[in-house]
Every structure is written in structure tokens, then in C-alpha cells.
Design a protein around this motif. Structure first.
Motif, PDB file in Angstrom:
ATOM      1  N   ILE A 137      40.126  46.611  41.390  1.00 24.68           N
ATOM      2  CA  ILE A 137      40.215  47.493  42.557  1.00 24.68           C
ATOM      3  C   ILE A 137      39.842  46.733  43.831  1.00 24.68           C
ATOM      4  N   ALA A 138      38.861  45.841  43.730  1.00 22.69           N
ATOM      5  CA  ALA A 138      38.464  45.051  44.906  1.00 22.69           C
ATOM      6  C   ALA A 138      39.621  44.180  45.390  1.00 22.69           C
ATOM      7  N   ILE A 139      40.309  43.506  44.467  1.00 21.05           N
ATOM      8  CA  ILE A 139      41.459  42.686  44.855  1.00 21.05           C
ATOM      9  C   ILE A 139      42.559  43.570  45.436  1.00 21.05           C
ATOM     10  N   PHE A 140      42.825  44.689  44.778  1.00 20.69           N
ATOM     11  CA  PHE A 140      43.866  45.609  45.227  1.00 20.69           C
ATOM     12  C   PHE A 140      43.615  46.058  46.665  1.00 20.69           C
ATOM     13  N   LEU A 141      42.382  46.460  46.962  1.00 24.94           N
ATOM     14  CA  LEU A 141      42.065  46.935  48.302  1.00 24.94           C
ATOM     15  C   LEU A 141      42.177  45.816  49.335  1.00 24.94           C
ATOM     16  N   ALA A 142      41.750  44.611  48.964  1.00 22.94           N
ATOM     17  CA  ALA A 142      41.851  43.479  49.887  1.00 22.94           C
ATOM     18  C   ALA A 142      43.304  43.159  50.191  1.00 22.94           C
ATOM     19  N   ALA A 143      44.145  43.166  49.154  1.00 19.36           N
ATOM     20  CA  ALA A 143      45.559  42.863  49.355  1.00 19.36           C
ATOM     21  C   ALA A 143      46.256  43.971  50.131  1.00 19.36           C
ATOM     22  N   ARG A 144      45.911  45.229  49.832  1.00 17.86           N
ATOM     23  CA  ARG A 144      46.557  46.346  50.519  1.00 17.86           C
ATOM     24  C   ARG A 144      46.171  46.396  51.994  1.00 17.86           C
ATOM     25  N   ALA A 145      44.933  46.019  52.307  1.00 14.38           N
ATOM     26  CA  ALA A 145      44.477  46.046  53.695  1.00 14.38           C
ATOM     27  C   ALA A 145      45.230  45.045  54.563  1.00 14.38           C
ATOM     28  N   ILE A 199      33.595  37.757  39.033  1.00 15.06           N
ATOM     29  CA  ILE A 199      34.593  36.858  38.436  1.00 15.06           C
ATOM     30  C   ILE A 199      35.998  37.399  38.648  1.00 15.06           C
ATOM     31  N   VAL A 200      36.182  38.703  38.396  1.00 17.70           N
ATOM     32  CA  VAL A 200      37.515  39.295  38.533  1.00 17.70           C
ATOM     33  C   VAL A 200      37.911  39.431  39.998  1.00 17.70           C
ATOM     34  N   ALA A 201      37.002  39.907  40.829  1.00 17.79           N
ATOM     35  CA  ALA A 201      37.321  40.159  42.232  1.00 17.79           C
ATOM     36  C   ALA A 201      37.734  38.890  42.962  1.00 17.79           C
ATOM     37  N   PHE A 202      37.134  37.752  42.599  1.00 15.69           N
ATOM     38  CA  PHE A 202      37.454  36.490  43.262  1.00 15.69           C
ATOM     39  C   PHE A 202      38.337  35.587  42.402  1.00 15.69           C
ATOM     40  N   ALA A 230      38.427  31.689  45.300  1.00 16.88           N
ATOM     41  CA  ALA A 230      39.135  31.408  44.047  1.00 16.88           C
ATOM     42  C   ALA A 230      39.433  29.919  43.894  1.00 16.88           C
ATOM     43  N   VAL A 231      39.864  29.286  44.983  1.00 21.82           N
ATOM     44  CA  VAL A 231      40.161  27.846  44.932  1.00 21.82           C
ATOM     45  C   VAL A 231      38.886  27.043  44.702  1.00 21.82           C
ATOM     46  N   ILE A 232      37.823  27.390  45.434  1.00 20.33           N
ATOM     47  CA  ILE A 232      36.552  26.675  45.262  1.00 20.33           C
ATOM     48  C   ILE A 232      36.014  26.881  43.852  1.00 20.33           C
ATOM     49  N   GLY A 233      36.097  28.114  43.352  1.00 20.72           N
ATOM     50  CA  GLY A 233      35.610  28.405  42.010  1.00 20.72           C
ATOM     51  C   GLY A 233      36.389  27.682  40.929  1.00 20.72           C
ATOM     52  N   ALA A 234      37.714  27.580  41.116  1.00 30.16           N
ATOM     53  CA  ALA A 234      38.532  26.885  40.121  1.00 30.16           C
ATOM     54  C   ALA A 234      38.126  25.418  39.993  1.00 30.16           C
TER      55      ALA A 234
END
Length: 246
Positions: free
Chosen positions: A110-118, A73-76, A28-32
Motif C-alpha cells: 500500500i505504501a508503494i501504491f500510494l507513492a506511485a499514485r501520488a 523491506i516491501v515499501a522500499f 531501493a538502489v542503495i539497499g540492493a
């Protein structure tokens, strides 16, 4: 009740659980920094003829590529989600474009949610379960009104999309409820963005860029706030019944 010491030991023993969220944050930082000038309405205008030609040559391949790009785009949390939504309407029309936008945004969320929940989510949720006093009452209230709160996070325009993806994971929301409320809750906004994309060709022909301030127009924000109020109604009714002892 979860033992906090066991939670700490488990987290220490499995540090890899934090890797997915750390990777998302890094990308996300690199993409921004690197992509902001590339995923833009100017880029869409410059390449619209080529994109339409690709769509006409192989609709399914183009649709799959679009969904995959939007999920990324959304996941990262990369810049350009609004551009992607408008592009969906431009390439595929209102109904197919809305469907593709909702599917892609939901999968990315959902990808972000799962990464954060893990990672952080498991640790924080365990601490909330083991808490007492005011924090425990707040946790219980959130669990009791989980569906309404999740829908409000999606329907209130002031809530950033990535916040609505991360916060539920950090408080122990289940994947099923998160998934269906995300898909349902983003439909109104997706319709607005996609409808802008349907007419974006004529906007480019005038040498202009899409006016996203339409999202705050009374005829758009009014229905969204109405839906948000409807989603909040069960919370209000439960609070009223609890106060009256009903």
C-alpha cells in the motif's frame, strides 16, 4: 473528462508529488547494493538463537519489530522479502507467522501504491481517462475487470511483487480494491513461505539453506494456478457474453 493541459499544469505546479516514489527508488538502489549480503538465510541461521530469545522475552515487541522491518523491506523494494517471510514462520509459527507476513506485505504494498499514485499515477491515469480509440477501450476493459486483474497479479507467480504494486497505481485503481485484493491474493504464497520457515530450524541444523524451489513444485504451483484461473473466470465470461451479445 480531464483536460490534459490542466493535468500538465497541475503536475508542474506540484513537483513534490514525485518525491515519495523518487525516495523509494533511491533507497531501493542503495539497499540492493548494500543489504543483499546482510538480509539472507545465512544471517538468519547465525542469529536464530538470539532472535528466539528476544521473542520469548517479549513476544509483542518482537512481533511489532518484525512487522515494521518487513513493511520497510516491501515499501522500499529492498532485498530479502523471501527471507523475511520464512523468518515469520520460524519465529511465530504457521498461523501467526502467516498473519504477520500478510499484514506486513500488504502495508508495504500500500505504501508503494500510494507513492506511485501520488506522482506518476495521477498523471498517467488522467491521460488514460482523456484518451480515445484503442487505449480508451483497453482502459475501460481494465476498469470493468479490475478485481479479477488485481487478483491475477497476486496469484500468478511469474508477476514480480513490485510490478503488482506499481501497475495498479499507474492505471488509476482505487485504494480500497487494491488493499483488499492484495491482502487476499498474497495469502496462498504467504502460507507456503511461512510453512518453509516453520521447519527451517532443522534445515539449518543440517548445514543447509531453505529450498525455495518448493514454490514451483506441482503440489504448490497447481493450486495457485487453479486460483488464478478462478480469478480469471469473470473476465472470460464477460468476453464470451460480449461476443455472443448476451
Amino acid at each position: 473528462m480531464t483536460d490534459p493541459k490542466q493535468t500538465r499544469d497541475s503536475s508542474a505546479a506540484r513537483p513534490w508529488r514525485h518525491l515519495p516514489l523518487a525516495l523509494i527508488a533511491l533507497v531501493a538502489v542503495i539497499g540492493a547494493v548494500t543489504l543483499r549480503d546482510y538480509i539472507s538465510f545465512e544471517t538468519l541461521a547465525e542469529n536464530r538463537a538470539a532472535l528466539l530469545a528476544l521473542r520469548d522475552q517479549n513476544y509483542l515487541l518482537m512481533a511489532g519489530g518484525f512487522v515494521a522491518a518487513y513493511v520497510t523491506i516491501v515499501a522500499f523494494s529492498l532485498p530479502g522479502a523471501a527471507v523475511a517471510s520464512v523468518t515469520g514462520g520460524f519465529l511465530f509459527g504457521l498461523w501467526a507467522g502467516t498473519a504477520f507476513n500478510v499484514i506486513a506485505a500488504s502495508l508495504g504494498a500500500i505504501a508503494i501504491f500510494l507513492a506511485a499514485r501520488a506522482g506518476l499515477g495521477q498523471t498517467l491515469a488522467a491521460k488514460l481517462d482523456a484518451s480515445e480509440g484503442r487505449i480508451r477501450r483497453l482502459r475501460d476493459a481494465l476498469r470493468e475487470n479490475e478485481i479479477s486483474v488485481l487478483l491475477l497479479l497476486r496469484l500468478v507467480p511469474a508477476v514480480p511483487f513490485f510490478v503488482a504494486n506499481l501497475l495498479p497505481a499507474l492505471v488509476g485503481v482505487g485504494l480500497g480494491n487494491f488493499a483488499w485484493t492484495t491482502a487476499l491474493g498474497i495469502i496462498p504464497g504467504a502460507l507456503v513461505f511461512t510453512s518453509i520457515g516453520v521447519g527451517v530450524g532443522s534445515v539449518f541444523d543440517r548445514g543447509e539453506t531453505p529450498d525455495l524451489s518448493l514454490l514451483w513444485a506441482p503440489q504448490v504451483i497447481g493450486p495457485l494456478l487453479g486460483l488464478a484461473a478462478l480469478a480469471a473466470l469473470p473476465i472470460v465470461l464477460r468476453a464470451w457474453r460480449a461476443r455472443k451479445g448476451v
